[in-house]
Write an enzyme that holds these catalytic residues in place. Structure first.
Site, PDB file in Angstrom:
ATOM      1  NE  ARG A   1       4.467   7.030  -3.749  1.00 58.86           N
ATOM      2  CZ  ARG A   1       3.411   7.443  -3.059  1.00 58.86           C
ATOM      3  NH1 ARG A   1       2.520   6.551  -2.647  1.00 58.86           N
ATOM      4  NH2 ARG A   1       3.242   8.723  -2.767  1.00 58.86           N
TER       5      ARG A   1
ATOM      6  CG  HIS B   1      -2.383   4.614  -5.708  1.00 58.44           C
ATOM      7  ND1 HIS B   1      -1.146   5.015  -6.163  1.00 58.44           N
ATOM      8  CD2 HIS B   1      -2.423   4.968  -4.392  1.00 58.44           C
ATOM      9  CE1 HIS B   1      -0.468   5.581  -5.180  1.00 58.44           C
ATOM     10  NE2 HIS B   1      -1.229   5.559  -4.091  1.00 58.44           N
TER      11      HIS B   1
ATOM     12  CD  GLU C   1      -0.010   3.508  -9.009  1.00 60.30           C
ATOM     13  OE1 GLU C   1      -0.524   4.555  -8.585  1.00 60.30           O
ATOM     14  OE2 GLU C   1       0.576   2.676  -8.274  1.00 60.30           O
TER      15      GLU C   1
ATOM     16  CB  VAL D   1      -0.953   0.021   1.222  1.00 59.12           C
ATOM     17  CG1 VAL D   1      -2.032  -1.035   1.092  1.00 59.12           C
ATOM     18  CG2 VAL D   1      -0.176  -0.157   2.531  1.00 59.12           C
TER      19      VAL D   1
END
Length: 311
Positions: free
Chosen positions: A224, A272, A253, A222
């Site tokens: 990077r 995210h 991402e 949770v």
């Protein structure tokens, strides 16, 4: 209106924000323009930031927990004489809740249950685990980790915390410095990653680390995406080297359509969204109020950024 020059002045940028203005006043300071302020609360990213800052600014409060983009943009420099603080800890509770959700969902085989179209009780019995009596290693036990520890305690799990200094983390059965990180991979049952993104943490978890984990281990990220070597993770999941992964962050991402991670049955991906926009403003305002109170009192600020270390 008479202005009390003895009361510290805080600027808010790049635009006015009534919620933050109230937070500044609750903290015992007053709102003022940048050119006459002692500190600046900044609510967006590095683009448009007043660099260089006026000489009167002694402290800058940023609105994000992750600050790598500020270092990449060279706004925060190693020789900075200004105090910089992040929002680390401000959103810890909601992210910790998300981490626990991912971990419980994995251990309890929830994804397979959600896909089931028939009664598969006997098949599922062998796939369902529990956190009770397990040990969870929190790698990067900052604000999120500290918020997560009592949640894990509530379901009967112990925690080994890993932080840079090795200073004891409340609620953890043991705290290790990052220099002893290598010890946790074989010891813990599951892992939650909460470390910042720096050169030192890039691909912190790769093939060598996965190989030491238990075949039932779930890895929750949770923090990077760059903390995990994605190709090594895909292989570990395909080979069942580990039990699974719960990812709120990925590398790259956003995770592209067609990426192998999307098709693996033992991975849970959330885009995210552990810290959704709806919860951010009030949480950040409370963080600002706390730091303004400390600034006014001359106390140490929370979530202080180290310009040399990079977070």
């Amino acid at each position: 209106m008479v202005v009390d020059a003895a009361v510290p002045a805080i600027a808010i940028g790049p635009a006015p924000d009534p919620l933050l203005e109230d937070a500044v006043r609750r903290g015992g300071a007053r709102v003022a323009p940048l050119e006459s302020a002692d500190a600046l609360v900044w609510t967006t990213g590095p683009i448009g930031f007043p660099d260089p800052l006026p000489g009167n600014i002694r402290w800058v409060q940023l609105n994000s927990a992750g600050v790598e983009e500020w270092f990449a943009a060279k706004v925060i420099r190693p020789d900075s004489t200004v105090l910089w603080t992040s929002a680390a800890g401000a959103f810890a509770a909601t992210v910790a809740e998300h981490a626990l959700t991912l971990l419980l969902a994995g251990v309890r085989a929830l994804p397979e249950h959600l896909e089931a179209k028939t009664w598969r009780q006997q098949e599922f019995f062998s796939k369902i685990g529990t956190l009770r009596g397990t040990t969870v290693a929190i790698v990067g036990a900052g604000g999120i980790g500290k918020a997560l520890i009592p949640m894990l305690a509530g379901v009967g799990a112990d925690v080994i915390a890993v932080n840079r200094s090795g200073s004891p983390v409340p609620g953890a059965i043991e705290t290790l410095p990052t220099t002893r990180l290598g010890e946790v991979w074989a010891r813990a049952d599951h892992f939650v990653l909460g470390a910042p993104a720096t050169d030192a943490t890039h691909h912190l978890v790769g093939a060598a680390e996965f190989a030491q984990m238990k075949p039932t281990a779930w890895v929750i990220n949770v923090a990077r995406g760059s903390l995990v070597h994605t190709n090594a993770l895909v292989k570990a999941l395909r080979d069942n080297t580990i039990g699974g992964a719960g990812l709120d962050v990925t590398d790259p991402e956003p995770l592209p359509d067609g990426h192998p991670l999307w098709d693996l049955p033992n991975v849970i991906i959330t885009p995210h969204d552990s810290n959704p926009p709806s919860v951010r403003p009030p949480a950040f305002a409370e963080h600002v109020a706390l730091n303004v109170t400390r600034f006014v009192a001359g106390e140490n600020l929370t979530a202080l950024i180290d310009p040399v270390v990079g977070y």
